[in-house]
Motif scaffolding. Sequence first.
Motif, PDB file in Angstrom:
ATOM      1  N   GLU A  12      43.682  38.553  40.366  1.00 23.82           N
ATOM      2  CA  GLU A  12      42.930  39.717  39.927  1.00 23.82           C
ATOM      3  C   GLU A  12      41.561  39.343  39.388  1.00 23.82           C
ATOM      4  OE1 GLU A  12      45.572  41.395  37.080  1.00 23.82           O
ATOM      5  OE2 GLU A  12      46.827  42.381  38.579  1.00 23.82           O
ATOM      6  N   MET A  13      41.208  38.044  39.452  1.00 21.19           N
ATOM      7  CA  MET A  13      39.916  37.612  38.943  1.00 21.19           C
ATOM      8  C   MET A  13      38.798  38.071  39.868  1.00 21.19           C
ATOM      9  SD  MET A  13      40.334  33.749  37.467  1.00 21.19           S
ATOM     10  CE  MET A  13      41.105  33.449  35.865  1.00 21.19           C
ATOM     11  N   GLU A  22      34.455  34.968  38.031  1.00 22.57           N
ATOM     12  CA  GLU A  22      35.467  34.459  37.115  1.00 22.57           C
ATOM     13  C   GLU A  22      36.286  33.351  37.759  1.00 22.57           C
ATOM     14  OE1 GLU A  22      36.419  38.446  34.441  1.00 22.57           O
ATOM     15  OE2 GLU A  22      37.402  38.204  36.386  1.00 22.57           O
ATOM     16  N   LEU A  23      36.615  33.535  39.032  1.00 18.30           N
ATOM     17  CA  LEU A  23      37.373  32.514  39.760  1.00 18.30           C
ATOM     18  C   LEU A  23      36.542  31.245  39.914  1.00 18.30           C
ATOM     19  CD1 LEU A  23      39.912  31.726  41.281  1.00 18.30           C
ATOM     20  CD2 LEU A  23      38.940  32.754  43.340  1.00 18.30           C
ATOM     21  N   GLY A  58      30.043  43.140  43.091  1.00 21.48           N
ATOM     22  CA  GLY A  58      29.952  43.927  44.306  1.00 21.48           C
ATOM     23  C   GLY A  58      30.621  45.284  44.147  1.00 21.48           C
ATOM     24  N   ARG A  59      30.761  45.980  45.254  1.00 16.25           N
ATOM     25  CA  ARG A  59      31.374  47.314  45.249  1.00 16.25           C
ATOM     26  C   ARG A  59      32.735  47.266  45.937  1.00 16.25           C
ATOM     27  NH1 ARG A  59      27.607  51.524  44.587  1.00 16.25           N
ATOM     28  NH2 ARG A  59      25.424  50.849  44.562  1.00 16.25           N
ATOM     29  N   PRO A  60      33.644  48.136  45.522  1.00  9.75           N
ATOM     30  CA  PRO A  60      34.896  48.278  46.281  1.00  9.75           C
ATOM     31  C   PRO A  60      34.570  48.779  47.688  1.00  9.75           C
ATOM     32  CG  PRO A  60      35.074  49.325  44.127  1.00  9.75           C
ATOM     33  CD  PRO A  60      33.623  48.987  44.321  1.00  9.75           C
ATOM     34  N   THR A 118      37.186  44.893  44.149  1.00  5.34           N
ATOM     35  CA  THR A 118      36.376  43.676  44.041  1.00  5.34           C
ATOM     36  C   THR A 118      37.222  42.455  43.699  1.00  5.34           C
ATOM     37  OG1 THR A 118      35.895  44.224  41.711  1.00  5.34           O
ATOM     38  CG2 THR A 118      34.306  44.935  43.363  1.00  5.34           C
ATOM     39  N   SER A 119      38.423  42.668  43.175  1.00  3.34           N
ATOM     40  CA  SER A 119      39.330  41.562  42.870  1.00  3.34           C
ATOM     41  C   SER A 119      40.104  41.101  44.096  1.00  3.34           C
ATOM     42  CB  SER A 119      40.322  41.988  41.783  1.00  3.34           C
ATOM     43  OG  SER A 119      41.142  43.044  42.234  1.00  3.34           O
ATOM     44  N   GLY A 120      39.976  41.832  45.224  1.00  2.00           N
ATOM     45  CA  GLY A 120      40.707  41.500  46.434  1.00  2.00           C
ATOM     46  C   GLY A 120      42.007  42.267  46.586  1.00  2.00           C
TER      47      GLY A 120
END
Length: 226
Positions: A29-30, A34-35, A89-91, A137-139
């Motif tokens: 969820e990063m 952050e990752l 970024g954007r979703p 944005t977290s994937g």
Amino acid sequence: MFTILFRTIVLYLLVVISMRLMGKKQIGEMEPFELAIAIMISELASLPMQDTRVSIIHGVIPIITLLMMQTLMGLCQLKSEKMRLLFNGRPSILIEKGELNLKELKNEKFNMNDLIEELRMQGYYNLADVEYAILETSGQLSVIPKTESAPVTRADLKIKSTQDTLPITLVLDGKVNSKNLIKAEKTEDWLYNMLKKNSISSTKDILIAILDAKGKFYYQLKEKSN
């Protein structure tokens, strides 16, 4: 031997504290930045552990610097939507109003097999049951089903209902998002009337105000919530 043991303990505690201060998000969820910081911190910590010729300070100082940068970027994102878009970024809307968005699928390098697998993991086996699928944005993939296909369906209960839509942020941390007002087909006069109706003197008092999926005005104040 005791030197290596001591360095390992110190660096381990520093990394754990750093990860703790970064927040409680799981790795999956990063956000991208952050990752990246998490990977860099782990690499910086491993070098002084493996090579005693490298000063422990050469591992501690960069880790603390990265932690300060992450904290600063986190604060900037809380205050500025532009900064959040810059870093995160954007979703991406992969399915919109029941239709596949091939352009977004291509941009995100998300093939059909990946999409169908993600939908299955969330309990949706038919594309026809999905109104919106949003790649966050977290994937992570968020799914809004068609109203008649939602759990305990309204169609089964023979209840007429309107289709839920995407929530729209109107005010964030006291700042009005004019673009989203236009997108929601609302005016600033309408917004200020809603504030007046809810006894809010200024947008600066609002932490967040949104037009939710059902078109209702929801807000939370900076000091107290509605």
